[in-house]
Design a protein around this motif. Sequence first.
Motif, PDB file in Angstrom:
ATOM      1  N   LEU A 119       0.826  -1.200   0.000  1.00  0.00           N
ATOM      2  CA  LEU A 119       0.000   0.000   0.000  1.00  0.00           C
ATOM      3  C   LEU A 119       0.864   1.255   0.000  1.00  0.00           C
ATOM      4  N   THR A 120       1.975   1.218   0.730  1.00  0.00           N
ATOM      5  CA  THR A 120       2.907   2.352   0.727  1.00  0.00           C
ATOM      6  C   THR A 120       3.402   2.632  -0.682  1.00  0.00           C
ATOM      7  N   ALA A 121       3.858   1.587  -1.355  1.00  0.00           N
ATOM      8  CA  ALA A 121       4.384   1.754  -2.711  1.00  0.00           C
ATOM      9  C   ALA A 121       3.307   2.269  -3.658  1.00  0.00           C
ATOM     10  N   ALA A 122       2.112   1.691  -3.573  1.00  0.00           N
ATOM     11  CA  ALA A 122       1.036   2.085  -4.485  1.00  0.00           C
ATOM     12  C   ALA A 122       0.647   3.545  -4.300  1.00  0.00           C
ATOM     13  N   MET A 123       0.577   4.022  -3.060  1.00  0.00           N
ATOM     14  CA  MET A 123       0.139   5.393  -2.813  1.00  0.00           C
ATOM     15  C   MET A 123       1.188   6.419  -3.225  1.00  0.00           C
ATOM     16  N   SER A 124       2.428   5.994  -3.355  1.00  0.00           N
ATOM     17  CA  SER A 124       3.474   6.930  -3.780  1.00  0.00           C
ATOM     18  C   SER A 124       3.534   7.086  -5.296  1.00  0.00           C
ATOM     19  N   LEU A 125       2.865   6.197  -6.024  1.00  0.00           N
ATOM     20  CA  LEU A 125       3.033   6.181  -7.476  1.00  0.00           C
ATOM     21  C   LEU A 125       2.449   7.413  -8.160  1.00  0.00           C
ATOM     22  N   LEU A 144      -5.211  -3.209  -9.990  1.00  0.00           N
ATOM     23  CA  LEU A 144      -6.428  -2.440  -9.736  1.00  0.00           C
ATOM     24  C   LEU A 144      -6.789  -2.392  -8.258  1.00  0.00           C
ATOM     25  N   ASP A 145      -6.563  -3.485  -7.523  1.00  0.00           N
ATOM     26  CA  ASP A 145      -7.000  -3.512  -6.131  1.00  0.00           C
ATOM     27  C   ASP A 145      -6.267  -2.487  -5.276  1.00  0.00           C
ATOM     28  N   LEU A 146      -4.956  -2.352  -5.460  1.00  0.00           N
ATOM     29  CA  LEU A 146      -4.212  -1.369  -4.680  1.00  0.00           C
ATOM     30  C   LEU A 146      -4.545   0.048  -5.107  1.00  0.00           C
ATOM     31  N   LEU A 177      -7.492   1.065  -6.133  1.00  0.00           N
ATOM     32  CA  LEU A 177      -8.789   1.374  -5.523  1.00  0.00           C
ATOM     33  C   LEU A 177      -8.644   1.612  -4.021  1.00  0.00           C
ATOM     34  N   LEU A 178      -7.771   0.851  -3.350  1.00  0.00           N
ATOM     35  CA  LEU A 178      -7.525   1.094  -1.931  1.00  0.00           C
ATOM     36  C   LEU A 178      -6.939   2.484  -1.710  1.00  0.00           C
ATOM     37  N   SER A 179      -6.092   2.927  -2.638  1.00  0.00           N
ATOM     38  CA  SER A 179      -5.543   4.281  -2.545  1.00  0.00           C
ATOM     39  C   SER A 179      -6.656   5.323  -2.649  1.00  0.00           C
ATOM     40  N   LEU A 180      -7.616   5.085  -3.542  1.00  0.00           N
ATOM     41  CA  LEU A 180      -8.712   6.031  -3.722  1.00  0.00           C
ATOM     42  C   LEU A 180      -9.616   6.075  -2.485  1.00  0.00           C
ATOM     43  N   VAL A 181      -9.674   4.971  -1.737  1.00  0.00           N
ATOM     44  CA  VAL A 181     -10.445   4.969  -0.495  1.00  0.00           C
ATOM     45  C   VAL A 181      -9.878   5.998   0.473  1.00  0.00           C
ATOM     46  N   PHE A 182      -8.583   6.263   0.399  1.00  0.00           N
ATOM     47  CA  PHE A 182      -7.994   7.350   1.200  1.00  0.00           C
ATOM     48  C   PHE A 182      -8.197   8.706   0.542  1.00  0.00           C
ATOM     49  N   GLY A 226     -13.855   0.524  -4.350  1.00  0.00           N
ATOM     50  CA  GLY A 226     -12.898  -0.099  -3.450  1.00  0.00           C
ATOM     51  C   GLY A 226     -13.550  -0.618  -2.185  1.00  0.00           C
ATOM     52  N   ILE A 227     -14.469   0.166  -1.622  1.00  0.00           N
ATOM     53  CA  ILE A 227     -15.182  -0.256  -0.413  1.00  0.00           C
ATOM     54  C   ILE A 227     -16.058  -1.477  -0.696  1.00  0.00           C
ATOM     55  N   VAL A 228     -16.718  -1.465  -1.861  1.00  0.00           N
ATOM     56  CA  VAL A 228     -17.526  -2.624  -2.257  1.00  0.00           C
ATOM     57  C   VAL A 228     -16.637  -3.858  -2.398  1.00  0.00           C
ATOM     58  N   GLY A 229     -15.460  -3.670  -2.995  1.00  0.00           N
ATOM     59  CA  GLY A 229     -14.527  -4.775  -3.151  1.00  0.00           C
ATOM     60  C   GLY A 229     -14.091  -5.353  -1.813  1.00  0.00           C
ATOM     61  N   LEU A 230     -13.846  -4.487  -0.842  1.00  0.00           N
ATOM     62  CA  LEU A 230     -13.482  -4.957   0.496  1.00  0.00           C
ATOM     63  C   LEU A 230     -14.639  -5.707   1.147  1.00  0.00           C
ATOM     64  N   ALA A 231     -15.855  -5.168   0.971  1.00  0.00           N
ATOM     65  CA  ALA A 231     -17.030  -5.776   1.602  1.00  0.00           C
ATOM     66  C   ALA A 231     -17.357  -7.145   1.007  1.00  0.00           C
ATOM     67  N   THR A 232     -17.118  -7.303  -0.304  1.00  0.00           N
ATOM     68  CA  THR A 232     -17.477  -8.560  -0.975  1.00  0.00           C
ATOM     69  C   THR A 232     -16.333  -9.560  -1.006  1.00  0.00           C
ATOM     70  N   GLY A 233     -15.122  -9.109  -0.656  1.00  0.00           N
ATOM     71  CA  GLY A 233     -14.001 -10.021  -0.541  1.00  0.00           C
ATOM     72  C   GLY A 233     -13.111 -10.129  -1.755  1.00  0.00           C
ATOM     73  N   TRP A 234     -13.406  -9.432  -2.867  1.00  0.00           N
ATOM     74  CA  TRP A 234     -12.500  -9.545  -4.009  1.00  0.00           C
ATOM     75  C   TRP A 234     -11.303  -8.611  -3.885  1.00  0.00           C
ATOM     76  N   ILE A 235     -11.344  -7.709  -2.882  1.00  0.00           N
ATOM     77  CA  ILE A 235     -10.159  -6.980  -2.461  1.00  0.00           C
ATOM     78  C   ILE A 235      -9.891  -7.362  -1.014  1.00  0.00           C
ATOM     79  N   THR A 236      -8.691  -7.798  -0.724  1.00  0.00           N
ATOM     80  CA  THR A 236      -8.344  -8.226   0.632  1.00  0.00           C
ATOM     81  C   THR A 236      -7.196  -7.396   1.172  1.00  0.00           C
ATOM     82  N   LEU A 237      -7.179  -7.237   2.478  1.00  0.00           N
ATOM     83  CA  LEU A 237      -6.096  -6.493   3.127  1.00  0.00           C
ATOM     84  C   LEU A 237      -4.894  -7.407   3.348  1.00  0.00           C
TER      85      LEU A 237
END
Length: 476
Positions: A361-367, A418-420, A422-427, A465-476
Motif C-alpha cells: 500500500l505504501t508503494a502504491a500510494m506513492s506512485l 487495480l486492487d491497490l 482502488l484502496l488508494s482512492l479509499v484514502f 474499493g469499499i464494495v470490493g473490500l465488503a465482498t471479498g475480491w479486495i483483501t487487506l
Amino acid sequence: MAERTSTGTKVGVGTLTAMVVGSMVGAGVFSLPSRFAQETGVAGALIAWAVAGAGMLTLALVFQRLAVRKPDLDAGVFAYAKAGFGEYTGFFSAAGYWASTCVGNVTYWVLIMSTLGAWIPALGEGDTVLAVAISSVGLWLFFLLVRRGISEATAINRVVTVAKLVPILVFVLLALLVFDPAAFASNWAGESYGSLFDQVRATMLVTVFVFLGVEGASVYSRHARRREDVGRATILGFTSVLAVFASVTMVSYGVLPAEEIAALRQPSMAGVLRAAVGDWGTVFVSIGLIVSVLGAYLAWTLMAAEVLFVAAKDRDMPRFLSRASSRDVPVNALVLTTALSQVVLVVTLFSSDAFDFALDLTAAMSLIPFLLAAAYALKLRATRETYDDARPGTLRRDLVVAVLATAYTAFLVFAAGLDLLLLSLVFYAPATLLFAMTRREQGRGVFSPAELVLFVVVAAGAVLGIVGLATGWITL
C-alpha cells in the motif's frame, strides 16, 4: 554539517545525502531476500533491478533537474504536481505522498515486532494486539523526539545512517564467503514462477518501496544551503543504495534454494545469514534491523510532516497545519502524521499479512505523486519553460530523462494492479475534506468544474474499493 542562518537551520550536501540514504535504507532491505524469492529467480531478479535501477535513476534525475530549474518550489513532490496540473491535483499529490510515508512508517513497527517475535511469541509477526500496543507507544515516543527540533533530529539521523549500513554490508560480505555457485545456478531460471515478464512485474512494488526516499532531499529542500546540493544529494544517495539493495538480493540466491528463502519469516535477511553462519547471524541482523528501521522512521516522520507544513504554508492545506514551534517543528502536521500512522497500525490487525499489506500500500500510494512529478518535467521540456537559453544537448538529454521517467512510473501504476489503486482512492476521497477546508478558509468555491469531474471519478473509485473490500475480491 548544519548551520544557523537568519532563515533557520540550513544543511549541506552531506546531511541531505544522509536524509536520502536514511529514508531508503529501512525496513525494505531486510525483507528483500524473501520478497524476491517469492516472485522470481536469479534471472528475473537481475532484470528487475536493472529496470528498477534505470527507472528510478531517471526519476532521481527528474528531481535533480526540477530542483535547479524550479528553485522556488519547495517540498518538490507536491509542488511540482500543483505547478503543472492545478491545485486539486497538487493536493492529491501532497496528500498521497504524505499518506504513503505514514503507511510506510507502519511497516517499520511491524517489522521490528516481527523481529522480536522470533524470541517473544506473543508478538507474532508484528500483527498481534500486544505488538500493535507496543508499536503505538513507540509511535508517540518518536513524536516527542521529533518535536524537540529539526536540527536535533537530523543530527541523530546522520549518526544512525552510518550505523545502519554496517550490518547490511557485513551481511553481503559473509554471504559471499559461503556463496555456493551451484545453489545460485539452480535458482537461475525460476520456471515455476511463470513468464519472465510476470516475474519482473511482480517485483516492481517491492523495488518501489525500497527506493522510496530517493526524493528525500527534494522534500527537505527548504533547509538546503544551496539548491545544487539537492540534486547532488539525490544522485549520491540513489547510486549508493542501489548497489547495496541489488547485492543483498543476489548473494542470498547463493546461500539457500529459492523456495527456502521464500518461506523465511521476516526479516528474511536474518534467516539467510543464519543458514550461512549460524544462530548468531539472526541476532546480528536483528540488532542491525532495529537500528536501521528506527533511523528510517525518524527520516520519514520528518519528511511527512514537512510535506503537510509546506503545503499549508502555500495555502494548499488548512491553516492549522502551517503552525511551527520556536524550534522550527511543524507540530500540528507532526500530530496528524503520527495519528494516521496509528490508524493504519490498528488496521494491520485485520490483514492476512501485516507487513506485505503495509509495504504494498505504501508503494502504491506513492506512485501518483511520482508520476505527476515526472509528467511535470516532461511538460516543462515540451513547453520549453525554463529552457530559453538551453543548449541542444541539454534539450535532448532532458527530454529523454523526462519521457523515460514518465513511462516508468506509468508502468508501475499498471504493475501495482487495480486492487491497490482502488484502496488508494479509499484514502484520497475522504482526504478531500482537507482541500474543502482550505478553499473555505480562502472564501472560494470548493471545486472548479474540472476539479469536480476529477472528484467524482475519485469518489466512484473509492466506492468501488469499499464494495470490493465488503465482498471479498479486495483483501487487506
